[in-house]
Scaffold this active site. Sequence first.
Site, PDB file in Angstrom:
ATOM      1  N   VAL A  26       4.042   1.663  -0.920  1.00  0.00           N
ATOM      2  CA  VAL A  26       4.785   1.828  -2.170  1.00  0.00           C
ATOM      3  C   VAL A  26       3.835   2.263  -3.284  1.00  0.00           C
ATOM      4  CG1 VAL A  26       6.160   0.657  -3.939  1.00  0.00           C
ATOM      5  CG2 VAL A  26       6.646   0.271  -1.517  1.00  0.00           C
TER       6      VAL A  26
ATOM      7  N   LYS B  18       1.157   4.055  -3.036  1.00  0.00           N
ATOM      8  CA  LYS B  18       0.826   5.455  -2.826  1.00  0.00           C
ATOM      9  C   LYS B  18       2.031   6.361  -3.094  1.00  0.00           C
ATOM     10  CE  LYS B  18      -3.495   4.987  -2.037  1.00  0.00           C
ATOM     11  NZ  LYS B  18      -4.480   5.531  -2.978  1.00  0.00           N
TER      12      LYS B  18
ATOM     13  N   TYR C  45       0.834  -1.196   0.000  1.00  0.00           N
ATOM     14  CA  TYR C  45       0.000   0.000   0.000  1.00  0.00           C
ATOM     15  C   TYR C  45       0.877   1.258   0.000  1.00  0.00           C
ATOM     16  CZ  TYR C  45      -3.459   3.467   1.415  1.00  0.00           C
ATOM     17  OH  TYR C  45      -4.265   4.574   1.473  1.00  0.00           O
TER      18      TYR C  45
ATOM     19  N   ARG D   8     -13.415   6.221   7.985  1.00  0.00           N
ATOM     20  CA  ARG D   8     -14.281   5.082   8.309  1.00  0.00           C
ATOM     21  C   ARG D   8     -14.907   4.562   7.016  1.00  0.00           C
ATOM     22  NH1 ARG D   8     -15.276   8.796  12.186  1.00  0.00           N
ATOM     23  NH2 ARG D   8     -17.171   9.541  11.201  1.00  0.00           N
TER      24      ARG D   8
END
Length: 142
Positions: A66, A68, A64, A98
């Site tokens: 990397v 982003k 996640y 949420r």
Amino acid sequence: MRGPARIVNVSSRAGLRSIIRSPQLLARLTSAASPQQLDELAAEFVSAIRAGKHAAQGWPSSMYGVSKLLVSLWTAQLAERLRGEGVMVNAMCPGWCRTDMSSQSGNKSAAEGADTAVWLALRSPKDLATGQFWGERSTIGW
């Protein structure tokens, strides 16, 4: 009369450059001059993960993070390519929201997380620089 075009990419603080601990790897990532070069680095990361060699090569364990980081780096590249074309290109972090992705445990509603993206999409180009990373209506260092 139409206004300038705006591109707002959703990234994350989980993908700040500080997740890369290897100075050599960070230099390769930040000097990538094209989307193709970023694609090659992304493929290198996936191969390193599959081979269990990501840590030895300087990559973090977070797919996640990397992904982003690559979104943010691509945003900076795109902003540079479109500079002077009347297109504002920025990335932003919505924060911990949420949603189903956070198992509904974030500290913000999805609407609160979307605030900065909407704000960026509606700002005048006179008010903003292009190629920046934003969170809560403020720039964040990459």
